[in-house]
Scaffold this motif. Structure first.
Motif, PDB file in Angstrom:
ATOM      1  N   ARG A 133      10.026 110.874   5.576  1.00  0.00           N
ATOM      2  CA  ARG A 133      11.452 110.857   5.270  1.00  0.00           C
ATOM      3  C   ARG A 133      11.672 111.737   4.047  1.00  0.00           C
ATOM      4  N   SER A 134      12.674 112.590   4.114  1.00  0.00           N
ATOM      5  CA  SER A 134      12.887 113.524   3.019  1.00  0.00           C
ATOM      6  C   SER A 134      13.523 112.864   1.795  1.00  0.00           C
ATOM      7  N   ASP A 135      13.914 111.584   1.914  1.00  0.00           N
ATOM      8  CA  ASP A 135      14.431 110.889   0.735  1.00  0.00           C
ATOM      9  C   ASP A 135      13.330 110.132   0.002  1.00  0.00           C
ATOM     10  N   VAL A 136      12.072 110.328   0.393  1.00  0.00           N
ATOM     11  CA  VAL A 136      10.920 109.780  -0.324  1.00  0.00           C
ATOM     12  C   VAL A 136      10.132 110.967  -0.859  1.00  0.00           C
ATOM     13  N   PRO A 137      10.303 111.318  -2.129  1.00  0.00           N
ATOM     14  CA  PRO A 137       9.730 112.574  -2.653  1.00  0.00           C
ATOM     15  C   PRO A 137       8.215 112.675  -2.582  1.00  0.00           C
ATOM     16  N   ALA A 197      -0.400 110.479  -7.769  1.00  0.00           N
ATOM     17  CA  ALA A 197      -1.267 110.802  -8.904  1.00  0.00           C
ATOM     18  C   ALA A 197      -2.648 111.221  -8.413  1.00  0.00           C
ATOM     19  N   ASP A 198      -3.119 110.587  -7.366  1.00  0.00           N
ATOM     20  CA  ASP A 198      -4.362 110.923  -6.683  1.00  0.00           C
ATOM     21  C   ASP A 198      -4.315 110.223  -5.330  1.00  0.00           C
ATOM     22  N   GLU A 199      -5.452 110.107  -4.667  1.00  0.00           N
ATOM     23  CA  GLU A 199      -5.442 109.568  -3.308  1.00  0.00           C
ATOM     24  C   GLU A 199      -5.147 108.068  -3.247  1.00  0.00           C
ATOM     25  N   LYS A 200      -5.222 107.354  -4.378  1.00  0.00           N
ATOM     26  CA  LYS A 200      -4.985 105.913  -4.359  1.00  0.00           C
ATOM     27  C   LYS A 200      -3.811 105.481  -5.224  1.00  0.00           C
ATOM     28  N   ARG A 201      -3.309 106.353  -6.091  1.00  0.00           N
ATOM     29  CA  ARG A 201      -2.261 105.948  -7.036  1.00  0.00           C
ATOM     30  C   ARG A 201      -1.017 106.818  -6.881  1.00  0.00           C
ATOM     31  N   LEU A 202       0.134 106.187  -7.097  1.00  0.00           N
ATOM     32  CA  LEU A 202       1.404 106.890  -7.028  1.00  0.00           C
ATOM     33  C   LEU A 202       2.279 106.508  -8.208  1.00  0.00           C
ATOM     34  N   ILE A 203       3.205 107.403  -8.551  1.00  0.00           N
ATOM     35  CA  ILE A 203       4.236 107.101  -9.544  1.00  0.00           C
ATOM     36  C   ILE A 203       5.501 106.721  -8.784  1.00  0.00           C
ATOM     37  N   ALA A 204       6.141 105.638  -9.233  1.00  0.00           N
ATOM     38  CA  ALA A 204       7.292 105.102  -8.510  1.00  0.00           C
ATOM     39  C   ALA A 204       8.336 104.576  -9.477  1.00  0.00           C
ATOM     40  N   TRP A 205       9.569 104.445  -8.985  1.00  0.00           N
ATOM     41  CA  TRP A 205      10.570 103.639  -9.675  1.00  0.00           C
ATOM     42  C   TRP A 205      10.338 102.186  -9.270  1.00  0.00           C
ATOM     43  N   GLU A 206      10.343 101.295 -10.231  1.00  0.00           N
ATOM     44  CA  GLU A 206      10.189  99.867  -9.955  1.00  0.00           C
ATOM     45  C   GLU A 206      11.221  99.101 -10.762  1.00  0.00           C
ATOM     46  N   ARG A 207      11.933  98.195 -10.132  1.00  0.00           N
ATOM     47  CA  ARG A 207      12.981  97.448 -10.809  1.00  0.00           C
ATOM     48  C   ARG A 207      12.383  96.429 -11.770  1.00  0.00           C
ATOM     49  N   VAL A 208      13.100  96.138 -12.846  1.00  0.00           N
ATOM     50  CA  VAL A 208      12.674  95.131 -13.820  1.00  0.00           C
ATOM     51  C   VAL A 208      13.616  93.930 -13.791  1.00  0.00           C
ATOM     52  N   THR A 209      14.606  93.965 -12.924  1.00  0.00           N
ATOM     53  CA  THR A 209      15.571  92.880 -12.799  1.00  0.00           C
ATOM     54  C   THR A 209      15.354  92.149 -11.475  1.00  0.00           C
ATOM     55  N   GLU A 212       1.599 101.874  10.083  1.00  0.00           N
ATOM     56  CA  GLU A 212       1.424 101.416   8.702  1.00  0.00           C
ATOM     57  C   GLU A 212      -0.030 101.040   8.441  1.00  0.00           C
ATOM     58  N   ILE A 213      -0.567 101.531   7.335  1.00  0.00           N
ATOM     59  CA  ILE A 213      -1.926 101.218   6.913  1.00  0.00           C
ATOM     60  C   ILE A 213      -1.903 100.054   5.922  1.00  0.00           C
ATOM     61  N   THR A 214      -0.950 100.124   4.977  1.00  0.00           N
ATOM     62  CA  THR A 214      -0.825  99.081   3.967  1.00  0.00           C
ATOM     63  C   THR A 214       0.525  99.227   3.296  1.00  0.00           C
ATOM     64  N   LYS A 215       0.794  98.334   2.349  1.00  0.00           N
ATOM     65  CA  LYS A 215       1.975  98.437   1.500  1.00  0.00           C
ATOM     66  C   LYS A 215       1.513  98.628   0.063  1.00  0.00           C
ATOM     67  N   VAL A 216       2.398  99.201  -0.745  1.00  0.00           N
ATOM     68  CA  VAL A 216       2.091  99.407  -2.154  1.00  0.00           C
ATOM     69  C   VAL A 216       3.318  99.047  -2.965  1.00  0.00           C
ATOM     70  N   ARG A 217       3.102  98.580  -4.175  1.00  0.00           N
ATOM     71  CA  ARG A 217       4.220  98.248  -5.052  1.00  0.00           C
ATOM     72  C   ARG A 217       5.075  99.487  -5.303  1.00  0.00           C
ATOM     73  N   GLY A 218       6.357  99.260  -5.564  1.00  0.00           N
ATOM     74  CA  GLY A 218       7.247 100.357  -5.895  1.00  0.00           C
ATOM     75  C   GLY A 218       8.415 100.450  -4.942  1.00  0.00           C
ATOM     76  N   ALA A 219       9.608 100.602  -5.512  1.00  0.00           N
ATOM     77  CA  ALA A 219      10.815 100.682  -4.699  1.00  0.00           C
ATOM     78  C   ALA A 219      11.065 102.088  -4.191  1.00  0.00           C
ATOM     79  N   HIS A 220      10.618 103.094  -4.952  1.00  0.00           N
ATOM     80  CA  HIS A 220      10.894 104.481  -4.588  1.00  0.00           C
ATOM     81  C   HIS A 220       9.702 105.319  -5.030  1.00  0.00           C
ATOM     82  N   LEU A 221       8.916 105.813  -4.073  1.00  0.00           N
ATOM     83  CA  LEU A 221       7.678 106.530  -4.368  1.00  0.00           C
ATOM     84  C   LEU A 221       7.981 107.991  -4.660  1.00  0.00           C
ATOM     85  N   LEU A 222       7.631 108.434  -5.872  1.00  0.00           N
ATOM     86  CA  LEU A 222       8.053 109.741  -6.362  1.00  0.00           C
ATOM     87  C   LEU A 222       6.973 110.814  -6.298  1.00  0.00           C
ATOM     88  N   ALA A 223       5.718 110.465  -6.599  1.00  0.00           N
ATOM     89  CA  ALA A 223       4.659 111.479  -6.652  1.00  0.00           C
ATOM     90  C   ALA A 223       3.301 110.803  -6.550  1.00  0.00           C
TER      91      ALA A 223
END
Length: 412
Positions: free
Chosen positions: A301-305, A355-367, A342-353
């Motif tokens: 999806r092009s809305d998931v960077p 970091a490597d094959e196992k880690r991603l940077i995401a927006w995550e809510r605090v509320t 689907e292989i698995t799920k990962v924390r994060g509301a919006h996956l942005l980039a």
């Protein structure tokens, strides 16, 4: 095959494909470390500065020769986090992903019922590791390597494209264009640039009547829908500035900004299609003809960077699950890009980039889910529920005419 085995196999394949490092590779990697240590010793500071220079070149055109990157961008701990800063003042990054810039936006009225949203950028100063405001540009795309950015001047669409040296803050070269440009994106290898062309500003807004939180009607500036002036795109060689333009009109299902970006292989471009049945993206060849999506990108999806992982064997998809609490927990889907399974799920509301094959940077809510949405940048890991805060909490603006800071990530 479970996710651990898939990731392990991906890393083995990547390692096997890598060329042998040339002479002096270790010295280049540790140059950043040496640079910071020697700054503490005044007697050798000048000598160190002469050895550890910042490479000023178009990214990747020299195949990495002499690639001495800034100390604050290439660091051996792999994570640069500033959870007390929002917007960030000091470099944020993890693994291969770095926050190369961010921007805010404000609405500027042009007429009673028409306005434009204008961006203000803060660019990473590779020498200091801090973000510096640069009001010259209306649009910025940062190349892999974080040494060069493609920029457009304040008024969109623009008549020329600048190649900005991020070490000096100066435009090294201008690329004149016949068709006016409103959006930019680099290819995965940094050698090419796709420039989306428009007749009018792609950030047009119109005044529309909405119902506010009190149930009352009010007029508000909104992104213009079904009114894009897109005309096509340039496919440009960064080194020479040469390329070709292809005509591609606007999509009726999209908003005013309908930018193109390259596929992973760089032989196609895709656009965002809002509400489309094909996953919000359409693909075109480099002559502007609509084609089928490549096998490894048809389920994206092009809305998931974040899109594909570094190896291309994992795909980042959208939000799939939210768990209420204080704070709420959000989970996004990680899938096989070829099958969509689907292989698995990962924390994060919006996956942005990635970091490597196992880690991603995401927006995550605090509320909680019952409260106003307020996110922060976090590092998430496949197979773990742990999140590492990278930025402070973004305060969502109550003023519809102002947009809070939006990140621009690049691969370092």
């Amino acid at each position: 095959m479970n996710v651990e085995e898939l990731v392990r196999d991906s890393l083995r394949e990547l390692a096997a494909e890598q060329p042998v490092a040339g002479p002096g590779f270790a010295d280049r990697v540790f140059a950043g470390r040496r640079r910071r240590r020697t700054r503490r010793i005044a007697s050798v500071a000048a000598a160190t500065a002469a050895v550890v220079g910042i490479a000023v070149a178009v990214p990747l055109l020299d195949s990495g020769k002499g690639d001495v990157r800034p100390a604050n961008v290439l660091d051996q701990d792999g994570i640069h986090a500033h959870p007390e800063q929002t917007p960030p003042r000091d470099v944020i990054g993890a693994g291969d992903a770095v926050l190369a810039a961010y921007y805010t936006a404000r609405t500027r009225p042009l007429a009673e019922d028409r306005a434009v949203s204008e961006r203000t950028y803060w660019l990473l100063d590779a020498e200091t590791g801090r973000y510096e405001k640069d009001t010259r540009w209306s649009f910025v795309a940062v190349a892999p390597g974080v040494r060069t950015a493609a920029v457009l001047e304040r008024t969109l669409p623009a008549r020329r494209i600048g190649l900005l040296d991020l070490a000096t803050g100066e435009v090294e070269r201008w690329i004149p264009v016949g068709q006016r440009v409103g959006g930019l994106a680099f290819s995965n290898d940094g050698r090419r640039l796709v420039a989306t062309t428009y007749e009018d500003s792609p950030d047009t807004q119109t005044k529309e009547k909405v119902i506010n939180a009190d149930g009352k009607e009010e007029w508000m500036w909104m992104t213009a829908w079904r009114g894009s002036s897109r005309t096509g795109f340039y496919d440009l060689d960064v080194a020479s500035g040469r390329g070709s333009w292809s005509a591609v009109g606007p999509d009726r299902n999209g908003n005013a900004r309908q930018d193109f970006a390259y596929s992973r292989a760089g032989d196609l471009v895709y656009q965002r299609v809002v509400g489309g049945a094909d996953g919000m993206q359409k693909f075109y060849d480099l002559h502007g003809r609509e084609v089928a999506a490549p096998a490894n990108e048809k389920h994206l999806r092009s809305d998931v960077p974040a899109r594909l992982s570094p190896s291309g064997r994992l795909a980042a998809l959208g939000l799939t699950k939210e768990v209420n609490g204080s704070p709420g927990r959000s989970y996004s889907s990680i899938r096989d890009p070829r099958t969509g399974k689907e292989i698995t799920k990962v924390r994060g509301a919006h996956l942005l980039a990635w970091a490597d094959e196992k880690r991603l940077i995401a927006w995550e809510r605090v509320t909680s889910l019952d409260e106003e949405y307020r996110p922060r940048l976090v590092l998430v890991t496949i197979g773990s529920d742990k999140v590492v805060p990278l930025s402070g909490v973004r305060k969502e603006s109550l003023n519809a005419e102002r947009q809070e800071w939006e990140p621009v990530f690049a691969r370092r």
